[in-house]
Enzyme design. Structure first.
Site, short mmCIF file in Angstrom:
data_model
loop_
_atom_site.label_atom_id
_atom_site.label_comp_id
_atom_site.label_asym_id
_atom_site.label_seq_id
_atom_site.Cartn_x
_atom_site.Cartn_y
_atom_site.Cartn_z
N CYS A 112 37.09 19.44 -23.09
CA CYS A 112 35.80 19.85 -22.95
C CYS A 112 35.11 19.88 -21.67
CB CYS A 112 34.93 18.56 -23.95
SG CYS A 112 35.99 17.88 -25.35
N CYS A 234 30.59 8.90 -20.70
CA CYS A 234 29.45 8.66 -19.69
C CYS A 234 28.45 7.83 -20.47
CB CYS A 234 28.64 9.67 -18.95
SG CYS A 234 27.98 11.02 -20.13
#
Length: 510
Positions: A112, A234
């Protein structure tokens, strides 16, 4: 800013952290964020960069090439940025690729990848050896990914724009290392990008958890026995972090967690209702304590979660250790062009079908002439030249057949073979070193012409300023590699004291 945090997020973090830790966590949102850059050691040694750096830098503890810079600095507005000498990156985001422990010569996938920060970090560690496959399934994000790889001068990368499930047959058991910087709810970015809070309220954690579950399963199939996956997000949500790893371990017993000791440990105690309702094995619960969390109130960076997963050598999906999808390990399939016509290695390539629908040979003689005139050595000697129509690429040699996949870049874009002449690409210039060019112009970063070149202007350049190999070519006219402090930034064409600017409009200094 703490008043803006979504109430549901505040309540959840209070429950997970407890009152005392939550207050420390909450206070981080009122503190100044940290800024970082990472030196491109594929172009310049770290010591050499520090010697010439125009910025006050302080090391990032978990990344040898990473540095904090002060908030008032503007590294994106310096010629060295346009030379690809560093990447501006949030400091905690440097941790996942560092933990992947990439070695030169390995086959690595960034699943990704956009916009490419971690891809460029991996590329620097490969040092031009091995294969880097970078993928993103969002077509609008791939453009930034391609540009960052070209800016960094990456020679051995293949860029895909695919859904990961479509990659499985091609790359079954192929990669030594895989990075999954998974799409997530982005809770760790609230301080850096406040609009993430509005996005968080529009999307559920469960949406992202389902995507992450699929990505982990797909990556497991593309990893070779003995290989490593680094999974990162994150976000702070245990549903997207510890729960994903625990569930993955229970479904894939051939994998184990490699403990990360540099940062604070993951939380097995968060695998509980109402957040994580799965029935996890004792092995999986214990293992997630070896994953890592980067907290904004504990270090100079934003929130991150990282898990390092190693694949054992057991029998997986009916394949023994000596075979990959029915093919002997090490077998190299011929590259397939956009039209489906195979390309030969060496100095000959097939062009894809044109409007007439027939295949025709592409003559590489103009490229050979360019090499003889401009290059001291052939920088793509160990790569395989392939053509998509009139566009020439230097592709990593040990690729499986890519037919059927959306290939954005099959390798290092060299240039276009157009009407009997060769037009070098900007990517070629950025991937070269000044020592590899027979004609070059090196402008000092303090020279006002350096900025003018980056703005696309024509320059006055004396013939004596053109650095050239007198034994091979005595003429200064024609293409020359334009450098800033000996680091390439693009092409120019010199004639009679004037340098015609070949810097691409979309790259120019604004």
């Amino acid at each position: 800013m703490t008043k803006q945090l979504p109430p549901l997020f505040r309540d959840k973090m209070m429950d997970l952290l407890g009152e005392e830790e939550f207050e420390l966590f909450l206070s981080s949102y009122d503190q100044a964020r940290s800024y970082g850059l990472r030196v491109n050691t594929g172009k310049i040694a770290k010591a050499d960069f520090l010697e010439k750096s125009p910025f006050a830098l302080e090391p990032v503890p978990w990344t040898s090439e990473g540095f904090y810079y002060e908030e008032g600095e503007r590294p994106g507005k310096h010629p060295y940025y346009h030379a690809g000498l560093y990447y501006i990156q949030e400091p905690s985001a440097m941790a996942p690729a560092e933990l992947l422990q990439v070695q030169p010569g390995e086959k690595v996938l960034d699943l990704c990848a956009a916009p490419g920060g971690k891809s460029t970090q991996i590329a620097a560690k490969l040092q031009g050896e091995g294969v880097l496959v970078v993928n993103d399934n969002h077509s609008d994000r791939v453009k930034a990914l391609v540009k960052n790889l070209e800016l960094f001068g990456v020679r051995n990368a293949v860029v895909l724009n695919e859904r990961p499930e479509r990659m499985l047959n091609v790359f079954q058991g192929y990669f030594d290392k895989i990075l999954i910087d998974a799409p997530c709810s982005g809770e760790g970015m609230f301080r850096k990008e406040e609009d993430m809070m509005q996005q968080w309220e529009r999307h559920t954690v469960q949406e992202f958890a389902e995507m992450q579950r699929e990505l982990l399963g797909q990556a497991a199939q593309m990893l070779a026995p003995g290989g490593t996956i680094v999974y990162s997000t994150c976000t702070f949500s245990p549903e997207e972090n510890e729960a994903q790893i625990a569930e993955f371990l229970d479904k894939h017993p051939v994998f184990e967690v490699v403990p990360v000791t540099r940062f604070e440990a993951g939380h097995p105690d968060w695998l509980r209702e109402p957040w994580c309702e799965g029935d996890y094995s004792p092995r999986a619960r214990e293992a997630v304590a070896g994953t890592a969390r980067l907290w904004p109130h504990r270090l100079r960076g934003e929130g991150h979660y990282v898990a390092v997963l190693r694949k054992g050598y057991g029998v997986v999906a009916g394949m023994d250790e000596g075979t990959v999808a029915g093919t002997e390990k090490g077998t190299v399939a011929d590259f397939v062009s956009a039209s489906g016509a195979g390309a030969r290695s060496g100095r000959e390539a097939l062009r894809g079908k044109g409007r007439a629908g027939s295949d025709s040979r592409v003559s590489l003689e103009p490229l050979q002439a360019f090499e003889n005139e401009l290059l001291r050595s052939e920088p793509f000697a160990e790569l395989r030249l392939v053509c998509y129509g009139e566009h020439a690429y230097a592709s990593p040699a040990n690729l499986p057949e890519l037919h059927g996949l959306k290939v954005v870049r099959p390798g290092w874009y060299i240039g276009a073979l157009h009407r009997g002449r060769f037009e070098p690409s900007h990517a070629l210039a950025m991937g070269l070193r000044m020592r590899e060019a027979k004609r070059a112009l090196s402008l000092a970063s303090s020279d006002e012409r350096a900025l003018r070149y980056l703005k696309g202007e024509t320059l006055e350049v004396a013939e004596s300023e053109i650095i050239r190999d007198p034994e091979v070519t005595k003429a200064a006219k024609g293409y020359c590699l334009v450098c800033i402090d000996e680091h390439p930034v693009g092409w120019g064409k010199w004639l009679d004291g004037m340098l015609k600017n070949e810097y691409p409009p979309g790259w120019r200094w604004t």
